[in-house]
Design a protein around this motif. Structure first.
Motif, PDB file in Angstrom:
ATOM      1  N   GLN A 117       0.844  -1.203   0.000  1.00 24.25           N
ATOM      2  CA  GLN A 117       0.000   0.000   0.000  1.00 24.25           C
ATOM      3  C   GLN A 117       0.877   1.250   0.000  1.00 24.25           C
ATOM      4  O   GLN A 117       0.589   2.217  -0.693  1.00 24.25           O
ATOM      5  CB  GLN A 117      -0.916  -0.015   1.237  1.00 24.25           C
ATOM      6  CG  GLN A 117      -1.857  -1.211   1.269  1.00 24.25           C
ATOM      7  CD  GLN A 117      -2.879  -1.178   0.152  1.00 24.25           C
ATOM      8  OE1 GLN A 117      -3.605  -0.206  -0.005  1.00 24.25           O
ATOM      9  NE2 GLN A 117      -2.942  -2.219  -0.660  1.00 24.25           N
ATOM     10  N   LYS A 144       0.976   4.357  -2.683  1.00 26.02           N
ATOM     11  CA  LYS A 144       0.669   5.726  -2.251  1.00 26.02           C
ATOM     12  C   LYS A 144       1.851   6.662  -2.519  1.00 26.02           C
ATOM     13  O   LYS A 144       1.654   7.828  -2.898  1.00 26.02           O
ATOM     14  CB  LYS A 144       0.271   5.735  -0.775  1.00 26.02           C
ATOM     15  CG  LYS A 144      -1.075   5.044  -0.561  1.00 26.02           C
ATOM     16  CD  LYS A 144      -1.556   5.129   0.868  1.00 26.02           C
ATOM     17  CE  LYS A 144      -2.915   4.441   1.000  1.00 26.02           C
ATOM     18  NZ  LYS A 144      -3.528   4.614   2.329  1.00 26.02           N
ATOM     19  N   PRO A 198      -6.555  12.280   1.412  1.00 27.79           N
ATOM     20  CA  PRO A 198      -5.475  11.305   1.297  1.00 27.79           C
ATOM     21  C   PRO A 198      -5.677  10.347   0.122  1.00 27.79           C
ATOM     22  O   PRO A 198      -6.809  10.031  -0.242  1.00 27.79           O
ATOM     23  CB  PRO A 198      -5.532  10.549   2.634  1.00 27.79           C
ATOM     24  CG  PRO A 198      -6.897  10.806   3.169  1.00 27.79           C
ATOM     25  CD  PRO A 198      -7.346  12.129   2.650  1.00 27.79           C
ATOM     26  N   VAL A 199      -4.576   9.889  -0.447  1.00 22.16           N
ATOM     27  CA  VAL A 199      -4.612   8.816  -1.448  1.00 22.16           C
ATOM     28  C   VAL A 199      -5.225   7.587  -0.788  1.00 22.16           C
ATOM     29  O   VAL A 199      -4.938   7.282   0.362  1.00 22.16           O
ATOM     30  CB  VAL A 199      -3.178   8.511  -1.941  1.00 22.16           C
ATOM     31  CG1 VAL A 199      -3.174   7.315  -2.879  1.00 22.16           C
ATOM     32  CG2 VAL A 199      -2.570   9.739  -2.629  1.00 22.16           C
ATOM     33  N   ARG A 200      -6.092   6.892  -1.526  1.00 20.54           N
ATOM     34  CA  ARG A 200      -6.702   5.671  -1.008  1.00 20.54           C
ATOM     35  C   ARG A 200      -6.023   4.450  -1.614  1.00 20.54           C
ATOM     36  O   ARG A 200      -5.725   4.440  -2.817  1.00 20.54           O
ATOM     37  CB  ARG A 200      -8.174   5.599  -1.397  1.00 20.54           C
ATOM     38  CG  ARG A 200      -9.122   6.201  -0.409  1.00 20.54           C
ATOM     39  CD  ARG A 200      -9.030   7.697  -0.300  1.00 20.54           C
ATOM     40  NE  ARG A 200     -10.314   8.267   0.162  1.00 20.54           N
ATOM     41  CZ  ARG A 200     -10.531   9.545   0.351  1.00 20.54           C
ATOM     42  NH1 ARG A 200      -9.558  10.435   0.176  1.00 20.54           N
ATOM     43  NH2 ARG A 200     -11.723   9.968   0.750  1.00 20.54           N
ATOM     44  N   GLY A 201      -5.831   3.399  -0.802  1.00 17.57           N
ATOM     45  CA  GLY A 201      -5.333   2.129  -1.294  1.00 17.57           C
ATOM     46  C   GLY A 201      -6.482   1.162  -1.519  1.00 17.57           C
ATOM     47  O   GLY A 201      -7.583   1.567  -1.898  1.00 17.57           O
ATOM     48  N   SER A 202      -6.200  -0.123  -1.313  1.00 19.65           N
ATOM     49  CA  SER A 202      -7.220  -1.157  -1.499  1.00 19.65           C
ATOM     50  C   SER A 202      -6.727  -2.407  -0.773  1.00 19.65           C
ATOM     51  O   SER A 202      -5.742  -2.365  -0.044  1.00 19.65           O
ATOM     52  CB  SER A 202      -7.424  -1.446  -2.987  1.00 19.65           C
ATOM     53  OG  SER A 202      -6.263  -2.067  -3.525  1.00 19.65           O
ATOM     54  N   ALA A 230      -6.339   4.992  -5.558  1.00 19.02           N
ATOM     55  CA  ALA A 230      -7.111   6.067  -6.175  1.00 19.02           C
ATOM     56  C   ALA A 230      -6.876   7.364  -5.435  1.00 19.02           C
ATOM     57  O   ALA A 230      -6.510   7.350  -4.254  1.00 19.02           O
ATOM     58  CB  ALA A 230      -8.607   5.711  -6.151  1.00 19.02           C
ATOM     59  N   MET A 231      -7.080   8.471  -6.142  1.00 22.06           N
ATOM     60  CA  MET A 231      -6.967   9.776  -5.481  1.00 22.06           C
ATOM     61  C   MET A 231      -7.918  10.772  -6.121  1.00 22.06           C
ATOM     62  O   MET A 231      -8.174  10.736  -7.316  1.00 22.06           O
ATOM     63  CB  MET A 231      -5.528  10.303  -5.515  1.00 22.06           C
ATOM     64  CG  MET A 231      -4.919  10.464  -6.893  1.00 22.06           C
ATOM     65  SD  MET A 231      -3.195  11.071  -6.735  1.00 22.06           S
ATOM     66  CE  MET A 231      -2.741  11.181  -8.489  1.00 22.06           C
ATOM     67  N   ALA A 232      -8.442  11.654  -5.262  1.00 19.75           N
ATOM     68  CA  ALA A 232      -9.314  12.752  -5.689  1.00 19.75           C
ATOM     69  C   ALA A 232      -8.504  14.024  -5.613  1.00 19.75           C
ATOM     70  O   ALA A 232      -7.799  14.252  -4.631  1.00 19.75           O
ATOM     71  CB  ALA A 232     -10.536  12.838  -4.780  1.00 19.75           C
ATOM     72  N   VAL A 247     -11.590  -3.150  -3.422  1.00 22.98           N
ATOM     73  CA  VAL A 247     -10.863  -3.749  -4.539  1.00 22.98           C
ATOM     74  C   VAL A 247      -9.840  -4.742  -3.992  1.00 22.98           C
ATOM     75  O   VAL A 247      -9.114  -4.432  -3.046  1.00 22.98           O
ATOM     76  CB  VAL A 247     -10.172  -2.644  -5.371  1.00 22.98           C
ATOM     77  CG1 VAL A 247      -9.136  -3.220  -6.310  1.00 22.98           C
ATOM     78  CG2 VAL A 247     -11.215  -1.837  -6.130  1.00 22.98           C
ATOM     79  N   ILE A 258     -12.740   5.817  -1.849  1.00 20.67           N
ATOM     80  CA  ILE A 258     -13.171   6.322  -3.158  1.00 20.67           C
ATOM     81  C   ILE A 258     -13.917   5.185  -3.844  1.00 20.67           C
ATOM     82  O   ILE A 258     -13.378   4.080  -3.982  1.00 20.67           O
ATOM     83  CB  ILE A 258     -11.974   6.788  -4.015  1.00 20.67           C
ATOM     84  CG1 ILE A 258     -11.413   8.111  -3.469  1.00 20.67           C
ATOM     85  CG2 ILE A 258     -12.382   6.938  -5.486  1.00 20.67           C
ATOM     86  CD1 ILE A 258     -10.178   8.624  -4.188  1.00 20.67           C
ATOM     87  N   TRP A 290     -10.263   1.340  -0.718  1.00 18.97           N
ATOM     88  CA  TRP A 290      -9.845   1.627   0.657  1.00 18.97           C
ATOM     89  C   TRP A 290      -9.136   0.379   1.156  1.00 18.97           C
ATOM     90  O   TRP A 290      -9.435  -0.737   0.727  1.00 18.97           O
ATOM     91  CB  TRP A 290     -11.007   2.008   1.573  1.00 18.97           C
ATOM     92  CG  TRP A 290     -12.056   0.956   1.768  1.00 18.97           C
ATOM     93  CD1 TRP A 290     -13.157   0.732   0.985  1.00 18.97           C
ATOM     94  CD2 TRP A 290     -12.094  -0.044   2.798  1.00 18.97           C
ATOM     95  NE1 TRP A 290     -13.880  -0.330   1.462  1.00 18.97           N
ATOM     96  CE2 TRP A 290     -13.244  -0.817   2.580  1.00 18.97           C
ATOM     97  CE3 TRP A 290     -11.282  -0.361   3.898  1.00 18.97           C
ATOM     98  CZ2 TRP A 290     -13.603  -1.891   3.398  1.00 18.97           C
ATOM     99  CZ3 TRP A 290     -11.628  -1.416   4.720  1.00 18.97           C
ATOM    100  CH2 TRP A 290     -12.789  -2.178   4.465  1.00 18.97           C
ATOM    101  N   GLY A 291      -8.175   0.598   2.008  1.00 18.71           N
ATOM    102  CA  GLY A 291      -7.407  -0.517   2.553  1.00 18.71           C
ATOM    103  C   GLY A 291      -7.193  -0.336   4.038  1.00 18.71           C
ATOM    104  O   GLY A 291      -7.704   0.615   4.638  1.00 18.71           O
ATOM    105  N   ASP A 339      -6.292   2.970   5.353  1.00 19.85           N
ATOM    106  CA  ASP A 339      -7.258   4.061   5.184  1.00 19.85           C
ATOM    107  C   ASP A 339      -8.299   4.078   6.304  1.00 19.85           C
ATOM    108  O   ASP A 339      -9.239   4.859   6.270  1.00 19.85           O
ATOM    109  CB  ASP A 339      -7.937   3.938   3.810  1.00 19.85           C
ATOM    110  CG  ASP A 339      -6.910   3.967   2.691  1.00 19.85           C
ATOM    111  OD1 ASP A 339      -6.035   4.846   2.727  1.00 19.85           O
ATOM    112  OD2 ASP A 339      -6.964   3.094   1.812  1.00 19.85           O
TER     113      ASP A 339
END
Lengths: 123, 123
Positions: free
Chosen positions: A4, A8, A70-74, A80-82, B40, B97, B115-116, B119
């Motif tokens: 992650q 990021k 903040p940047v989002r992970g998974s 992903a980022m907004a 994800v 996101i 999200w992980g 997050d």
């Protein structure tokens, strides 16, 4: 799978590359066979040659990116980022969300950008 | 293809469904054969029966969603939003996101959530 933190860090480097006017540092984040769809619904760019031209033009345009959070992970190899794009030369602001997939080497394999005509405004 | 405004209205209704504790209004936004991957990298849910159970549990948990900025559209049938999930009962906050695809009828066909573990935070 990249960690992650690796994903990021790559996305923060992506934002910083625009801030520094350094297109090559952005392009270096992508895998050779990467795919970029910006925005979603437009023709995909395939491979580093097309993607390189895209980012050189984008950075040359003077675009500046500010994260909206903040940047989002998974739980996998996606992040992903907004953010808000400011194009001062055009007096244009775009609200976008970019979604990325990474390969095991930590390189970006796909980038898909969510923004449309309604997400652009003057000023 | 749905209009940008139809997609954005659907995503605002999604947030409102949580606020109102109304899982059925959220589930009604999805197509019969929709796919949900949340987050994800986790197993996908296929079809309204599995997706319905997922959202009934999520709304029952008391989750509240606050948008971190405007919903983003695209040049096609995709839209995305960044938001903060508050799970008061667990004293847990998640920054996420969600990315959506819509069919011609304006129903959601895919939802993938970024999200992980990193997050999530207490408080």
């Amino acid at each position: 799978m990249p960690t992650q933190e690796e994903m990021k860090a790559a996305l923060r480097a992506y934002v910083d590359g625009f801030a520094n006017g350094d297109a090559e540092s952005v392009i270096a984040l992508f895998a050779e066979d990467a795919v970029v769809e910006d925005p979603v619904g437009s023709p995909e760019l395939h491979g580093l040659e097309a993607i390189g031209k895209f980012y050189r033009d984008a950075v040359d345009s003077g675009a500046r990116l500010t994260l909206d959070g903040p940047v989002r992970g998974s739980q996998g190899s996606g992040a992903a980022m907004a953010f808000t794009i400011e194009l001062a030369a055009l007096n244009l602001t775009i609200k976008a969300i970019d979604v990325f997939t990474f390969n095991d080497a930590g390189k970006i394999t796909t980038m898909r950008a969510y923004w449309g005509p309604d997400d652009m405004s003057q000023g």
